[in-house]
Design a protein around this motif. Sequence first.
Motif, PDB file in Angstrom:
ATOM      1  N   ILE A 131      96.683 148.267   9.856  1.00 17.16           N
ATOM      2  CA  ILE A 131      97.767 148.695  10.460  1.00 17.16           C
ATOM      3  C   ILE A 131      97.421 148.531  12.137  1.00 17.16           C
ATOM      4  N   LEU A 132      96.191 148.965  12.609  1.00 11.65           N
ATOM      5  CA  LEU A 132      95.697 148.844  13.850  1.00 11.65           C
ATOM      6  C   LEU A 132      95.482 147.669  14.497  1.00 11.65           C
ATOM      7  N   LEU A 133      95.077 146.615  13.523  1.00 12.57           N
ATOM      8  CA  LEU A 133      95.007 145.227  14.036  1.00 12.57           C
ATOM      9  C   LEU A 133      96.361 144.659  14.017  1.00 12.57           C
ATOM     10  N   MET A 134      97.497 145.171  13.332  1.00  9.39           N
ATOM     11  CA  MET A 134      98.770 144.560  13.340  1.00  9.39           C
ATOM     12  C   MET A 134      99.597 144.894  14.737  1.00  9.39           C
ATOM     13  N   ARG A 135      99.060 146.171  15.369  1.00  7.93           N
ATOM     14  CA  ARG A 135      99.821 146.692  16.679  1.00  7.93           C
ATOM     15  C   ARG A 135     101.325 146.461  16.474  1.00  7.93           C
ATOM     16  N   PRO A 136     101.931 147.111  15.555  1.00  8.38           N
ATOM     17  CA  PRO A 136     103.457 146.940  15.453  1.00  8.38           C
ATOM     18  C   PRO A 136     104.025 147.853  16.623  1.00  8.38           C
ATOM     19  N   ASP A 137     105.229 147.859  16.757  1.00  7.41           N
ATOM     20  CA  ASP A 137     106.083 148.476  17.780  1.00  7.41           C
ATOM     21  C   ASP A 137     106.035 149.860  17.535  1.00  7.41           C
ATOM     22  N   ALA A 138     105.844 150.216  16.239  1.00  7.17           N
ATOM     23  CA  ALA A 138     105.870 151.568  15.723  1.00  7.17           C
ATOM     24  C   ALA A 138     104.858 151.945  14.766  1.00  7.17           C
ATOM     25  N   MET A 139     103.921 152.932  14.911  1.00 11.75           N
ATOM     26  CA  MET A 139     103.083 153.167  13.788  1.00 11.75           C
ATOM     27  C   MET A 139     103.374 154.504  13.221  1.00 11.75           C
ATOM     28  N   LEU A 140     103.465 154.518  11.841  1.00 10.77           N
ATOM     29  CA  LEU A 140     103.552 155.888  11.087  1.00 10.77           C
ATOM     30  C   LEU A 140     102.170 156.082  10.278  1.00 10.77           C
ATOM     31  N   LEU A 141     101.561 157.029  10.776  1.00  7.71           N
ATOM     32  CA  LEU A 141     100.232 157.238  10.318  1.00  7.71           C
ATOM     33  C   LEU A 141      99.989 158.669   9.586  1.00  7.71           C
ATOM     34  N   ASP A 142      99.832 158.615   8.172  1.00  5.55           N
ATOM     35  CA  ASP A 142      99.869 159.747   7.431  1.00  5.55           C
ATOM     36  C   ASP A 142      98.269 160.174   7.316  1.00  5.55           C
ATOM     37  N   GLU A 143      98.054 161.435   8.065  1.00  8.53           N
ATOM     38  CA  GLU A 143      96.470 161.825   7.751  1.00  8.53           C
ATOM     39  C   GLU A 143      95.556 160.656   8.343  1.00  8.53           C
ATOM     40  N   PRO A 144      95.511 160.031   9.289  1.00  7.99           N
ATOM     41  CA  PRO A 144      94.659 159.016   9.553  1.00  7.99           C
ATOM     42  C   PRO A 144      93.161 159.413   9.645  1.00  7.99           C
ATOM     43  N   SER A 145      92.927 160.681  10.121  1.00  8.95           N
ATOM     44  CA  SER A 145      91.603 160.924  10.158  1.00  8.95           C
ATOM     45  C   SER A 145      91.023 161.680   9.261  1.00  8.95           C
TER      46      SER A 145
END
Length: 540
Positions: free
Chosen positions: A175-189
């Motif tokens: 997802i990070l490499l894709m650099r989309p217009d919007a990121m939805l991150l569910d508990e990334p840490s």
Amino acid sequence: MIRLDNISKQNGHQILFIEASAALQRGEKVGLVGPNGAGKTTLFRMITGEEDPDEGQVGVDRGVTIGYFSQDVGDMSGRSAVAEVMDGAGPVSEVAAELKALETAMGDPDQADDMENLIERYGEVQARFEELDGYALDGRAREVLAGLSFTQEMMDGDVGALSGGWKMRVALARILLMRPDAMLLDEPSNHLDLESIIWLEQFLRGYEGALLMTSHDREFMNRIVGKIIEIDGGSLTTYSGDYEFYAQQRALNEKQQQAQFERQQAMLAKEISFIERFKARASHAAQVQSRVKKLEKIEKVEPPKRRQSVQFDFPPAPRSGEDVATLKNVHKSYGSRAIYEGLDFQVRRRERWCVMGINGAGKSTLLKLIAGSAEPDNGTVAISSTVKMGYFAQHAMDLLDGDRTVFESLEDSFPQAGQGSLRTLAGCFGFSGDDVEKKCRVLSGGEKARLVMAKMLYDPPNFLVLDEPTNHLDMATKEMLITALSQYEGTMLFVSHDRHFLAALSNRVLELTPEGVHQYGGGYTEYVARTGQEAPGLHG
């Protein structure tokens, strides 16, 4: 850019949203908060179109690309971690796949007649690949993986050989490499070590797209978001500010609402008592009637919704002797890898050591040596005879009996305890109502961790050895644990990647680095001030 207009959604009997609205604008960084089960994941799934609202609209502007990271990582195997990450990089990965297919076709003697077309198409695709910065993709993928603590061997090795936690990181890197217009991150840490969390924090701060994320890591959330959307009781409320601001604002709103509620209750009581007193008297009939009408028209103030946060008074731990644990000249290797070569380390009564070090530095190994679940190759580990130890490790969750319910499991551990006291204990650790009747085998990772922790603290040991105790805990349970442990009189040795937890509870730091072992008097906050870094593996 992304809008939720008057959405309503029900899952089975549970109502998640009632005419709720919110919006995510370009470039905004927003934290999504709410109690467990409030519908955070459902909200993400509605934005990506995996689920539909029962009523209302979810609008996404045309052409907006969305990258969604969830805790459900699909099956990955047969490719290297780098290839897996590059495959998810949006349009560029499709162009790369076509380039590869064309190269294969051009080397195929059966397709020699079509060579001219193939060469022409190859030129077009190659130009598009360059335009998308495709040749830099491998380098960028490796940079992201390195930021998430992958070694070169792990990047090039089969992704199928990685554990679940590392596969999560691969999915996040895509997802990070894709650099989309919007990121939805569910508990990334969730599954990251401290170094990776800090790297991700910087990456997300520099990311120009819109971000909507959940996280149980308060510090992480504070440093990234400028707005909070709260899900509570079916509605979405937006607060402008970071998590700290939201928490203060929410407490203030609750206080004001409570005061308003109490004032109105007092006024209503007065009116009702007047009506009761004079309703039988003809002389007051007109007044009574007008007051009854007035009461009917009043809009009732609701009392504030109280978050269920139960505080538990843990009984005091028995006192230990002054020397709790002593390691002398300890050597430990795994295969050809030496972890310790002559480690000397002493833990004294009431010290609270946090152990810092990059992945593989030997943090968990140290805890295992002290807990007696691993032996040193050389040297001695001595634990005082007055020590009653409680050891929390990630595998402790596997030792729960799957056929017992949460409540039975607590009763098995404390047959002498009263029902009421065990129910309070269960409530503190997030098992309220029918949750105590759940069988242990159906519990999530977080629920298992909470149950193991509850058992350990009900009859507290005087020496707590904790390996990532907050891994699966939500913010409310984490706060409860910090409050309980800050009043704990015993000794602690722990590993955690939660900076709020580290700062609140440590008064000593043991840092394991390739250059050697360093000990710091003073807790995590002083360590940061002295070293100028939040974790040992950061190369500033």
